[in-house]
Design a protein around this motif. Sequence first.
Motif, PDB file in Angstrom:
ATOM      1  N   LEU A   1       0.846  -1.195   0.000  1.00 27.71           N
ATOM      2  CA  LEU A   1       0.000   0.000   0.000  1.00 27.71           C
ATOM      3  C   LEU A   1       0.880   1.244   0.000  1.00 27.71           C
ATOM      4  CD1 LEU A   1      -3.043   0.431   0.080  1.00 27.71           C
ATOM      5  CD2 LEU A   1      -2.864   0.742   2.545  1.00 27.71           C
ATOM      6  N   PRO A   2       0.658   2.166  -0.933  1.00 23.17           N
ATOM      7  CA  PRO A   2       1.465   3.394  -0.931  1.00 23.17           C
ATOM      8  C   PRO A   2       1.381   4.075   0.435  1.00 23.17           C
ATOM      9  CG  PRO A   2       0.126   3.282  -2.923  1.00 23.17           C
ATOM     10  CD  PRO A   2      -0.283   2.114  -2.052  1.00 23.17           C
ATOM     11  N   ALA A   3       2.531   4.535   0.908  1.00 22.43           N
ATOM     12  CA  ALA A   3       2.596   5.102   2.257  1.00 22.43           C
ATOM     13  C   ALA A   3       1.589   6.240   2.436  1.00 22.43           C
ATOM     14  CB  ALA A   3       4.011   5.590   2.541  1.00 22.43           C
ATOM     15  N   ALA A   4       1.398   7.016   1.372  1.00 22.14           N
ATOM     16  CA  ALA A   4       0.485   8.165   1.469  1.00 22.14           C
ATOM     17  C   ALA A   4      -0.931   7.691   1.797  1.00 22.14           C
ATOM     18  CB  ALA A   4       0.487   8.938   0.156  1.00 22.14           C
ATOM     19  N   VAL A   5      -1.346   6.606   1.169  1.00 23.99           N
ATOM     20  CA  VAL A   5      -2.690   6.081   1.408  1.00 23.99           C
ATOM     21  C   VAL A   5      -2.808   5.611   2.853  1.00 23.99           C
ATOM     22  CG1 VAL A   5      -4.363   4.305   0.767  1.00 23.99           C
ATOM     23  CG2 VAL A   5      -2.915   5.361  -0.990  1.00 23.99           C
ATOM     24  N   ARG A   6      -1.777   4.917   3.289  1.00 24.15           N
ATOM     25  CA  ARG A   6      -1.793   4.389   4.653  1.00 24.15           C
ATOM     26  C   ARG A   6      -1.928   5.507   5.667  1.00 24.15           C
ATOM     27  NH1 ARG A   6       3.152   1.153   4.971  1.00 24.15           N
ATOM     28  NH2 ARG A   6       3.895   2.599   6.548  1.00 24.15           N
ATOM     29  N   THR A   7      -1.179   6.553   5.446  1.00 26.72           N
ATOM     30  CA  THR A   7      -1.228   7.674   6.378  1.00 26.72           C
ATOM     31  C   THR A   7      -2.592   8.352   6.324  1.00 26.72           C
ATOM     32  OG1 THR A   7       1.037   8.007   5.669  1.00 26.72           O
ATOM     33  CG2 THR A   7       0.098   9.683   7.125  1.00 26.72           C
ATOM     34  N   ARG A   8      -3.047   8.599   5.080  1.00 30.14           N
ATOM     35  CA  ARG A   8      -4.309   9.321   4.929  1.00 30.14           C
ATOM     36  C   ARG A   8      -5.448   8.560   5.603  1.00 30.14           C
ATOM     37  NH1 ARG A   8      -3.390  10.971  -0.226  1.00 30.14           N
ATOM     38  NH2 ARG A   8      -4.169   9.021  -1.088  1.00 30.14           N
ATOM     39  N   ARG A   9      -5.441   7.262   5.504  1.00 33.69           N
ATOM     40  CA  ARG A   9      -6.543   6.472   6.048  1.00 33.69           C
ATOM     41  C   ARG A   9      -6.241   5.925   7.437  1.00 33.69           C
ATOM     42  NH1 ARG A   9     -10.866   7.962   3.092  1.00 33.69           N
ATOM     43  NH2 ARG A   9     -10.091   8.378   0.996  1.00 33.69           N
ATOM     44  N   ASN A  10      -5.096   6.325   7.969  1.00 29.77           N
ATOM     45  CA  ASN A  10      -4.724   5.890   9.312  1.00 29.77           C
ATOM     46  C   ASN A  10      -4.810   4.374   9.469  1.00 29.77           C
ATOM     47  OD1 ASN A  10      -3.971   6.008  11.990  1.00 29.77           O
ATOM     48  ND2 ASN A  10      -6.091   6.328  12.705  1.00 29.77           N
ATOM     49  N   LEU A  11      -4.101   3.686   8.600  1.00 29.31           N
ATOM     50  CA  LEU A  11      -4.152   2.229   8.606  1.00 29.31           C
ATOM     51  C   LEU A  11      -2.863   1.645   9.180  1.00 29.31           C
ATOM     52  CD1 LEU A  11      -5.602   1.794   5.014  1.00 29.31           C
ATOM     53  CD2 LEU A  11      -6.820   1.362   7.167  1.00 29.31           C
ATOM     54  N   LEU A  12      -2.977   0.496   9.788  1.00 25.85           N
ATOM     55  CA  LEU A  12      -1.800  -0.208  10.307  1.00 25.85           C
ATOM     56  C   LEU A  12      -0.908  -0.632   9.149  1.00 25.85           C
ATOM     57  CD1 LEU A  12      -3.043  -2.859  12.920  1.00 25.85           C
ATOM     58  CD2 LEU A  12      -1.864  -0.708  13.390  1.00 25.85           C
ATOM     59  N   PRO A  13       0.414  -0.675   9.373  1.00 26.31           N
ATOM     60  CA  PRO A  13       1.277  -1.293   8.362  1.00 26.31           C
ATOM     61  C   PRO A  13       0.867  -2.758   8.187  1.00 26.31           C
ATOM     62  CG  PRO A  13       2.578  -0.200  10.069  1.00 26.31           C
ATOM     63  CD  PRO A  13       1.146  -0.178  10.520  1.00 26.31           C
ATOM     64  N   LEU A  14       1.113  -3.279   7.004  1.00 28.07           N
ATOM     65  CA  LEU A  14       0.663  -4.633   6.697  1.00 28.07           C
ATOM     66  C   LEU A  14       1.161  -5.670   7.696  1.00 28.07           C
ATOM     67  CD1 LEU A  14      -0.870  -6.493   4.797  1.00 28.07           C
ATOM     68  CD2 LEU A  14       1.207  -6.713   3.428  1.00 28.07           C
ATOM     69  N   GLY A  15       2.465  -5.598   8.012  1.00 26.25           N
ATOM     70  CA  GLY A  15       3.048  -6.574   8.935  1.00 26.25           C
ATOM     71  C   GLY A  15       2.322  -6.585  10.275  1.00 26.25           C
ATOM     72  N   SER A  16       2.098  -5.406  10.837  1.00 26.47           N
ATOM     73  CA  SER A  16       1.413  -5.346  12.138  1.00 26.47           C
ATOM     74  C   SER A  16      -0.003  -5.883  12.011  1.00 26.47           C
ATOM     75  CB  SER A  16       1.313  -3.912  12.655  1.00 26.47           C
ATOM     76  OG  SER A  16       2.506  -3.242  12.435  1.00 26.47           O
TER      77      SER A  16
END
Length: 875
Positions: A325-340
């Motif tokens: 997942l592009p980092a920007a999307v993860r940040t914008r949607r406040n999502l956990l990193p995949l590994g976690s």
Amino acid sequence: MQYREPIITLGRVLAAEQRGGCKDQATAQGLDHFLADWQAAHGEALAEPAVRSALELLTDYRAQTLSARYTHIQRAITGLRALFRPAQQPTPSAALALEHEVAPRADAPSPPHTTQQADASPPPPKTRTRKPKTRTSAAPLDPKPAFDLELSDGLERVPGLSRTDINAFKRLGLRTVEDLLYHFPHRYDDFSQQQGIAHLVVGSSVTIVGEITDVQLRGGPRPRVEVVVSDESGSIKAVYFNQPWLMKQLTVGRMITLSGKVSTFNGLRQLTSPAWEPYMPDVESLHTGRLVPVHPLTKGLIERNARAAIKLVVDAVTPKVPDYLPAAVRTRRNLLPLGSALAQIHYPADAAQMQRARERLGFDEFLFIQLGVVQRKLLWQGELGYQLRFMPELHAELQQQLPFSLTAAQRRSLDEIFGDMAHPKPMARLLQGDVGSGKTVVAAAALLQAIGNGFQGALMAPTEILAEQHYKGLKQLLGRVAVPRSAAQASDENAWQAELDPEEAARLAEIKAILGMSEADDMEGKGVRVALLTGSLGARERRRVLEGIAKGDIDLVVGTHALITESVRFHALGLVVVDEQHRFGVEQRQRLRDKGFNPHLLVMTATPIPRTLTMTIYGDLDTSLLDELPPGRQAIRTRWVRKRERDKAYRHVRREVEKGRQVFVICPLVEESETLDLPSAEEMYEQLQGTIFPDLRVTLLHGRMLPREKDEVMVAFRERQYDILVATSVIEVGIDIPNASTIIIEGAERFGLAQLHQFRGRVGRGQHQSYCILISDKDDNEATKQRLEAMEASTDGFKLAEIDLNLRGPGEFFGTRQSGTPDLKIAGLTDTRLLHAAREEAVAILEADLQLAQAEHALLRQKVEAFWAEAAKAG
Ligand code: ADP
Ligand code: MG
């Protein structure tokens, strides 16, 4: 030994104090007070040296430093325990053994189940030297250490997995470390709330920590180990059947953790085969005392082993799983990193973390779907389509012909459709509208515009009966509207006719004859020419019609799947309308589009689908909604009755027929069934015609009849040659018989809500008050009850669809799975918020990089492709 009971009590209090961190909180008034009372009551026990020593060690406890308290309590407990088992010592390592042990390796960094000092008992004089179990299958099959696992590694590389386990996983389709990582728990047992034994409630899932105060092996056909576990509040018995070896592990004095469900036996609370672990305050527990994951299993796979293996894999690989997942999307949607997220979905630290993990992984599933469907849409629409100029005078002429005026919803939908068609990119639109909302006339208006612009239209229906119904309706309506035959000839309306050579003129005359057009219908060649292309056409006629379509003499073709499965060639196909879309798959849609160059596409559905499902199944279509029924409709009255009340229903039928109305009777089965207590359509027909309504005209329709036979029955019923039509579910879609006012549905519990609603839509199509009678005795089944009550309470298809989705889950929503519909492991179809977020992000990503060709999208692209490949396989 004398004084056994008081000494046990004393020991328990000390153990509790120790567990509590030696804060002098184990007893209400402090340990000093307790000990004084105890001594007063059981002074004789001081004769035991261990008892005396314990009391001495703990004198003036309150004044002692914390470390002194620890040391003294430990010694006191040790001494007291020795009284109970002078000869025997537990072996912590043996007690720690899991069913499949992993041989400890010197090089391994404390994996999740290495040996640890298990409890507060003193180290045994001699620890049994540990060696791999003699069962070779339990030994690691690969020397590679766990922390070196790669996602693509086969399961053989996972230490501690036996061949049996690996084969069992294979049966679940799991072959690699990555597969195992994505083998999510299907539920969690909440053992996170540790409780005092005295407070355990029967029926609840609990975790307790306590000391083993008694162990017995009981013989009999099913030898069982009975363990009494005690804490400061009380005791409970745990029972294990057929596991005599537990006698070696569950020894008196050990502190253990138990997780399980509290049951009763002979009025006493008991835990049957609870999961257990040595109590280790500092070590993460696996099977107890937490949200314990329960993974989908298969024969031969023991949950405990699955859990341990998955834990190992999770620990080894989640720290290094690459996040697509592009980092920007993860940040914008406040999502956990995949590994976690992957770690937390398997072994959640708590409920909140589990929720976040589900959110991240659910988002991903929606995102994969949306990337797929939005990409398909953008790719289609990236191609050049026909720009069709809106012709207001033509639209006005059509409205002139209608005996009613369009509803606001119809006008709004048409604006959206005309807007799409006026753009030089192919329309891809879904027209959603409940049964009877008037979709056909919307389709007619759109088709007329395409034809007015010099193109052809095609309309596909799921059955011949429906195709024929559409054909008749459209011919009658559009045949009376004059259209310019092509843009070039529009200026001189009669020029084209004059130019025809005699051969052409003869051909045209023949086609008109085949189409059943009289001179009057033809409006001097200007009326829309509509053809029906179905299997019932004779060979010669068929050839003529195909020729007419290829030459452009026919403006509108109505048919079934045959329109795409056969080699129909169009002259200039401008608009395709697909009615009752859920019978057509994505691939068929594509094939139809491939036939014309890039026709506009309008898909109509009467299956009310919740928004989330629309965005998934029809995610590549824009949506128009007919959320309004034409005025003057009377709400259908729906009643659920029991079989013994059929008489009442039949009295009602007779009244309706006397008023000139017609009645449908739906039966789930064609023929008599040995197992089901349901009348078949055939039996019902016999009974109604033979016994109940011998004086009325009853007919029968079922799916095993030839299409032509079905047609004949339908046509005869429409022409009022019969009063009652007994049918199986073939009647389901689209049939329009406004004179029918009552529908009786036998075995109503056998149908889903969406289907019941479709059946009901067969009545209430005219100005007559209409009725739907559901017959079912199944009031003991809660889900059935809710469905039938929902039918009585609501006529709103969308509301019913939501209820249905909640009751049955998306998989069964349509009765069968949609082909090409991806399976969702995590995301819930009712989670609109997450779906919308995923849709937005998918659009943003594709607008920047339609083919996902950029380096930063490489991983994502792989995932999306794999996801859809999986969906295609499953569908
Ligand atoms: P569906 O959406 O289920 O396909 P139809 O197109 O078959 O519905 O329309 C159902 C009935 O309603 C038809 O008899 C049709 O002529 C009639 N109808 C459609 N639009 C209107 C309207 N605006 N006002 C009155 N009746 C209408
Ligand atoms: Mg319809």
